[in-house]
Scaffold this active site. Structure first.
Site, PDB file in Angstrom:
ATOM      1  N   TYR A   1       0.816  -1.215   0.000  1.00 26.28           N
ATOM      2  CA  TYR A   1       0.000   0.000   0.000  1.00 26.28           C
ATOM      3  C   TYR A   1       0.851   1.267   0.000  1.00 26.28           C
ATOM      4  O   TYR A   1       0.481   2.275  -0.575  1.00 26.28           O
ATOM      5  CB  TYR A   1      -0.883   0.046   1.259  1.00 26.28           C
ATOM      6  CG  TYR A   1      -2.095  -0.860   1.217  1.00 26.28           C
ATOM      7  CD1 TYR A   1      -3.139  -0.596   0.335  1.00 26.28           C
ATOM      8  CD2 TYR A   1      -2.215  -1.949   2.059  1.00 26.28           C
ATOM      9  CE1 TYR A   1      -4.266  -1.406   0.299  1.00 26.28           C
ATOM     10  CE2 TYR A   1      -3.332  -2.767   2.028  1.00 26.28           C
ATOM     11  CZ  TYR A   1      -4.352  -2.494   1.155  1.00 26.28           C
ATOM     12  OH  TYR A   1      -5.462  -3.292   1.114  1.00 26.28           O
TER      13      TYR A   1
ATOM     14  N   SER B   1      -1.860  -5.535  -7.534  1.00 23.43           N
ATOM     15  CA  SER B   1      -1.909  -4.503  -6.492  1.00 23.43           C
ATOM     16  C   SER B   1      -2.469  -5.114  -5.212  1.00 23.43           C
ATOM     17  O   SER B   1      -3.190  -6.113  -5.261  1.00 23.43           O
ATOM     18  CB  SER B   1      -2.833  -3.372  -6.930  1.00 23.43           C
ATOM     19  OG  SER B   1      -4.170  -3.840  -7.006  1.00 23.43           O
ATOM     20  N   ASP B   2      -2.153  -4.499  -4.092  1.00 22.93           N
ATOM     21  CA  ASP B   2      -2.896  -4.843  -2.881  1.00 22.93           C
ATOM     22  C   ASP B   2      -4.316  -4.278  -3.050  1.00 22.93           C
ATOM     23  O   ASP B   2      -4.575  -3.487  -3.961  1.00 22.93           O
ATOM     24  CB  ASP B   2      -2.208  -4.282  -1.631  1.00 22.93           C
ATOM     25  CG  ASP B   2      -2.600  -5.065  -0.373  1.00 22.93           C
ATOM     26  OD1 ASP B   2      -3.657  -5.742  -0.384  1.00 22.93           O
ATOM     27  OD2 ASP B   2      -1.866  -5.005   0.630  1.00 22.93           O
ATOM     28  N   TRP B   3      -5.218  -4.693  -2.194  1.00 23.47           N
ATOM     29  CA  TRP B   3      -6.644  -4.399  -2.391  1.00 23.47           C
ATOM     30  C   TRP B   3      -6.933  -2.895  -2.287  1.00 23.47           C
ATOM     31  O   TRP B   3      -6.753  -2.303  -1.232  1.00 23.47           O
ATOM     32  CB  TRP B   3      -7.470  -5.219  -1.403  1.00 23.47           C
ATOM     33  CG  TRP B   3      -7.941  -6.512  -2.000  1.00 23.47           C
ATOM     34  CD1 TRP B   3      -9.237  -6.963  -2.049  1.00 23.47           C
ATOM     35  CD2 TRP B   3      -7.163  -7.514  -2.675  1.00 23.47           C
ATOM     36  NE1 TRP B   3      -9.280  -8.171  -2.722  1.00 23.47           N
ATOM     37  CE2 TRP B   3      -8.049  -8.527  -3.114  1.00 23.47           C
ATOM     38  CE3 TRP B   3      -5.817  -7.645  -2.988  1.00 23.47           C
ATOM     39  CZ2 TRP B   3      -7.623  -9.652  -3.827  1.00 23.47           C
ATOM     40  CZ3 TRP B   3      -5.381  -8.761  -3.696  1.00 23.47           C
ATOM     41  CH2 TRP B   3      -6.284  -9.735  -4.099  1.00 23.47           C
TER      42      TRP B   3
ATOM     43  N   ALA C   1      -5.264  -0.589  -3.645  1.00 21.99           N
ATOM     44  CA  ALA C   1      -4.034   0.203  -3.568  1.00 21.99           C
ATOM     45  C   ALA C   1      -3.673   0.840  -4.907  1.00 21.99           C
ATOM     46  O   ALA C   1      -2.772   1.664  -4.972  1.00 21.99           O
ATOM     47  CB  ALA C   1      -2.874  -0.666  -3.096  1.00 21.99           C
TER      48      ALA C   1
END
Ligand SMILES: *[C@@H]1O[C@H](CO)[C@@H](O)[C@H](O)[C@H]1NC(C)=O
Ligand SMILES: *[C@@H]1O[C@H](CO)[C@@H](O)[C@H](O)[C@H]1NC(C)=O
Ligand SMILES: *[C@@H]1O[C@H](CO)[C@@H](O)[C@H](O)[C@H]1NC(C)=O
Ligand SMILES: *[C@@H]1O[C@H](CO)[C@@H](O)[C@H](O)[C@H]1NC(C)=O
Ligand SMILES: *[C@@H]1O[C@H](CO)[C@@H](O)[C@H](O)[C@H]1NC(C)=O
Ligand SMILES: *[C@@H]1O[C@H](CO)[C@@H](O)[C@H](O)[C@H]1NC(C)=O
Ligand SMILES: *[C@@H]1O[C@H](CO)[C@@H](O)[C@H](O)[C@H]1NC(C)=O
Ligand SMILES: *[C@@H]1O[C@H](CO)[C@@H](O)[C@H](O)[C@H]1NC(C)=O
Ligand SMILES: *[C@@H]1O[C@H](CO)[C@@H](O)[C@H](O)[C@H]1NC(C)=O
Length: 893
Positions: free
Chosen positions: A275, A306-308, A310
């Site tokens: 993030y 990507s992270d959730w 992010a």
């Protein structure tokens, strides 16, 4: 929660309420903050400048995948398919369908013409999250404490079997970042310990185990996610950006990116970015990190996601090398808005995102799918992370959703409880054992104290994502968790083994506790941490409120017990180091066990050790200092700063034992410390030079070829809505209402440094993980380990490297470079152990040369110290003479 209700009412999502409470890797603070977005958009883009000396250099274009031999078969299969895909099919695979728009925490679009279903992405690193009938394995930090490569692998294999059994294509683990730079950091426990070599082995063995089942492992979080608070954009792109981890190049290579090299070398299929920003550029679109380091230098062939939530930009993240956007939504979920999906179609049609880049994204995804054989009878998901009911809405975030069969309750546990128990047992670390007080006799009179010995009276899974510290602490909280199928509480296991047990379940010393001579008190205390979306007892993910003190007045409970009983055993369940100074030297505190985070097998694994069925063989995967102020101040949690929080890694390589050693600070218990019920000798040490040293690795091979496709922009008709298509409201699609209206009328202003000509091959690259010569074994150290005591047990040999004293590079005094664990040795039994040291292990990252350099010297040797912990080193070999000797003065204490 109030905000949640507001959000749900706002969007009319009654059915969401249940689903949300079961949702992993999703941050309430994002929704909360993003709702504010519209009103405060005016002040965006302001931020504090990143401190001088840190910059995020551009690195373009994104290197294409497919040039590594191990992946060539998968890439040629992928090429045939991608060559025939329409723009809509390609875009489908790159973008999640939206938060809560499918059974898993992440679901891609599909390309069914080629047999590619919606791919299921599911947490976590210790079990299959948010579902039933799975094993809740011990957490990464417990695995690290075993120092057992065999158990790292076995647990990874079992995790992969469970993921496959539930139909998970892409498992979101292992976690190898955070590294544990900050002792208070919230998610250190998901990883394997505060050392890059330990973290690297933990990650690599887990990946190999998982992927042997055909599951795609995801290593996360790349990189610098060392603190939970402020990790995300609070207002997208503006007012408060995600914190910036400012990391210099050498520190990145030698500490934080090091385990990712091992993961890529092990063949990891997916990498999740973090993030936070790095040097002022978001990790999800930092071209230096993704294009430069992961894909070029480390030769990564899989997909980067990507992270959730992010992802913060569409074109920017595509150009910077992101391949998959998760869960697909733009910064605010549930609106049907995305940076990719339909808008990626637009950016390709208008020529801004080169078709070549999209082709590479998709080829990487499809090749990864082939690489692990997922085209061959791979199960579809047979569970739903959104509900525990057998049927329910297929797309909980849609206002009107069709109904699906959601859960088949497939039991995937097999006999994995054995692996789980073995890991938990072998992680248990005996820190103190005065006069062999442990193991206990099952006939002893035991007085057991502390709520951490029993199960949460509200139910073992009663807290969403384990976001409470009630009852035995088997895991931290957040998305890195799983539901317990059962939780074998320590008190239950103790009562099964011992005949005279009284339990006091409170956390303050009970007035009615009886004391008789010969009583043994066992006191359970804990310390918890987790992910930032939930605050537990004032701790915002990081241990912001508790610091490194035991929770629930644990120190007072130990002290009170120690005042009454002459023999006290302290059992600690913890996410990381806690301070033990308030009681460790009390004469009645005779034994201390760190059981870390044991998962479902908390009870049996502990009694295995307490009553002597097994000797403890865990070792600390971090140091325990005497005071928090023993650490450098730069590893404290960073507080609020307007616009952007700056987190500068100014301590460089000096974290954990590397710092304490440099400052000559003696910790209470050093990294690697761990006692046994038996004793071991390390004899017959010998050093063999395997490969002659050169200062830099031999030159790499040039990259092999990568798939070539037509560069003609596809006709807009490829992304028109199919006739009679039944749209799900807010679902993310690749389609456009009027694609033929798209044109490249204006010129796109590309980021500074953008180019389309490939960069020269980095000298440090050459294969998965980097230049393959980095893994050449340059020295082996052999030794014989003998059990010299009276009980069976396992020993761990660790090798710490000391650089030549005239090295021009300032380097920590000693660094872990190799370790191995013996089998169970009977008294008198010996085992030969070989510790291998690679070229990378001897190398320093030279920022100017952008290469790994061995600072060998004509007159000063490398010293290979061997022992059972970083402060228990007395035998060593030296590189120049080749001689080994015992009885030496340890380099550090
Ligand atoms: C961060 O800044 C340092 C110092 O300028 C630089 O050496 C390094 O490459 C940068 N790293 C990234 C990922 O931008
Ligand atoms: C792709 O298209 C070519 C030419 O139309 C065809 O020969 C080939 O079989 C197709 N491949 C796949 C995987 O559909
Ligand atoms: C894209 O994926 C969705 C499901 O997520 C599916 O309905 C649609 O048919 C797919 N489009 C193409 C072109 O395959
Ligand atoms: C686990 O699976 C069994 C069938 O094997 C089922 O009866 C049970 O409901 C499942 N457990 C949970 C918690 O759903
Ligand atoms: C569910 O799990 C079973 C057992 O692992 C598997 O055979 C099946 O294919 C999975 N998926 C579905 C949709 O049933
Ligand atoms: C192309 O489309 C993308 C996505 O909508 C947009 O960001 C970009 O500015 C467009 N480029 C041009 C040249 O219009
Ligand atoms: C678990 O530990 C026991 C006892 O050491 C051993 O016999 C068994 O092989 C181990 N099993 C696994 C799967 O690790
Ligand atoms: C250690 O234990 C032995 C055997 O139980 C006992 O005789 C001895 O007094 C103990 N020593 C100390 C210092 O407590
Ligand atoms: C030091 O290492 C030796 C050899 O492995 C071991 O027998 C001894 O118990 C260790 N001492 C400590 C304090 O860890």
């Amino acid at each position: 929660m109030l905000i949640f209700k507001f959000c749900l009412t706002l969007f009319g999502l009654g059915s969401l309420a249940l689903a949300l409470t079961a949702q992993p890797d999703f941050a309430a603070d994002v929704i909360r903050a993003n709702l504010l977005q519209s009103s405060e958009n005016a002040m965006l883009e302001k931020r504090n400048p990143v401190p001088a000396g840190y910059d995020a250099p551009p690195y373009y274009p994104a290197p294409k995948g497919g040039w590594v031999a191990d992946w060539s078969a998968a890439y040629s299969k992928a090429q045939k398919v991608v060559a025939n895909m329409t723009l809509a099919e390609k875009v489908n695979l790159t973008t999640g369908t939206g938060f809560l728009m499918g059974p898993c925490v992440g679901n891609t679009g599909s390309a069914l013409r080629f047999g590619i279903p919606n791919l299921c992405l599911q947490d976590s690193a210790l079990g299959i999250a948010a579902t039933d009938n799975v094993t809740a394995f011990p957490a990464g930090i417990t695995v690290g404490a075993t120092f057992s490569k065999a158990l790292m692998h076995a647990r990874g294999f079992a995790l992969g079997e469970e993921a496959r059994g539930k139909g998970v294509n892409i498992q979101l683990g292992p976690t190898i970042g955070p590294l544990g730079r900050k002792p208070r950091g919230g998610r250190n426990w998901e990883g394997f310990g505060a050392d890059p070599v330990l973290q690297g082995w933990g990650g690599a063995e887990t990946i190999k185990g998982m992927q042997a089942n055909g599951v795609i492992a995801t290593v996360k979080h790349f990189v610098g996610n060392e603190q939970e608070m402020y990790r995300m954009d609070i207002i997208p792109h503006g007012l408060m950006r995600a914190l910036s981890s400012n990391i210099d190049d050498r520190t990145l290579h030698e500490l934080y990116a090091w385990p990712f090299m091992d993961a890529i070398k092990a063949g990891a299929g997916a990498i999740m970015t973090s993030y936070n920003e790095v040097n002022g550029s978001a990790a999800s679109q930092n071209s230096k990190l993704i294009n430069g380091i992961l894909k070029d230098e480390f030769g990564f062939q899989g997909l980067v996601m990507s992270d959730w939530l992010a992802q913060i930009g569409g074109v920017s993240s595509a150009l910077a090398g992101l391949d998959m956007a998760m869960p697909g939504d733009g910064n605010t979920p549930f609106l049907g808005l995305a940076y990719w999906a339909y808008d990626l179609s637009t950016s390709v049609l208008n020529g801004t995102v080169p078709l070549e880049r999209l082709n590479d994204m998709v080829t990487r995804i499809v090749a990864t799918w082939y690489q692990f054989g997922q085209d061959q009878d791979y199960p579809l998901p047979n569970f739903s992370a959104n509900t525990d009911q057998p049927t329910g809405p297929c797309y909980p975030a849609a206002l009107i959703s069709p109904t699906c069969a959601t859960n088949q309750y497939v039991n995937v546990q097999a006999d994995h409880a054995i692996v789980a128990r073995n890991v938990s047992r072998e992680g248990i670390t005996l820190l103190k054992n005065f006069n062999n007080t442990l193991p206990l006799s099952t006939a002893a009179t035991l007085k057991v104290f502390g709520s951490d010995a029993q199960n949460n009276p509200d139910g073992i899974n009663s807290c969403n994502q384990r976001a409470c510290n009630k009852g035995v602490l088997g895991m931290g909280w957040g998305s890195g968790t799983a539901n317990y199928p059962y939780l074998d509480a320590p008190i239950d296991a103790i009562k099964r083994k011992a005949s005279q047990v009284t339990y006091y379940s409170g956390d303050s010393f009970p007035s009615g506790a009886t004391v008789a001579a010969g009583d043994i008190a066992i006191v359970f205390i804990s310390s918890d941490a987790g992910e930032n979306q939930e605050t537990v007892e004032g701790n915002n993910g990081d241990r912001s409120a508790s610091g490194l003190e035991a929770w629930h007045n644990g120190d007072a409970l130990v002290n009170a017990a120690a005042a009454k009983y002459s023999t006290v055993i302290v059992v600690v369940h913890t996410v990381g180091p806690i301070l033990v100074e308030k009681w460790i030297d009390l004469p009645s505190v005779k034994g201390v066990l760190f059981a870390h985070l044991p998962g479902q097998e908390a009870g049996n694994s502990l009694t295995d050790i307490l009553f002597g069925d097994y000797s403890p063989s865990g070792h600390l995967p971090y140091s325990i200092p005497k005071a928090e102020s023993d650490y450098p101040s730069s590893v404290s949690l960073v507080g609020f700063e307007l616009f952007q929080v700056q987190d500068t890694f100014s301590e460089g390589l000096y974290i954990d034992y590397r710092y304490l050693n440099k400052q000559k600070i003696t910790p209470r218990y050093a990294f690697g410390h761990g006692l046994s019920y038996t004793t071991f000798s390390h004899t017959e040490l010998s050093l063999t030079a395997v490969t002659p040293l050169s200062a830099i690795p031999p030159p790499r091979q040039p990259k092999g070829s990568t798939p070539i496709y037509s560069s003609v922009i596809p006709p807009p008709s490829e992304v028109t809505w199919p006739q009679g298509f039944n749209k799900i409201w807010r679902y993310l699609y690749p389609y456009l209402d009027n694609p033929s209206s798209i044109s490249a009328s204006k010129k796109y202003s590309y980021p500074a440094g953008y180019q389309t000509t490939p960069q020269p091959d980095p000298p440090a690259g050459g294969d998965q993980g980097g230049n393959p010569a980095l893994w050449d074994i340059v020295y082996t150290v052999k030794l014989t380990i003998t059990n010299t005591g009276f009980r069976p047990g396992k020993d761990v040999a660790m090798l710490f490297l000391q650089y030549p004293s005239d090295s021009p590079y300032e380097t920590p005094i000693i660094q872990l470079r190799a370790f191995d664990k013996t089998d169970t040795l009977a008294p008198g039994q010996s085992q030969a152990v070989t510790l291998e040291v690679t070229r990378r292990d001897l190398s320093v990252w030279d920022v100017g040369m952008q290469n790994w350099v061995i600072p060998a010297s004509q007159s000063k040797p490398f010293v290979f110290w061997v022992g059972s912990g970083s402060a228990n080193l007395s035998v060593a070999c030296e590189s120049l003479s080749g001689a080994c000797s015992g009885g030496r003065t340890p380099p550090v204490v």
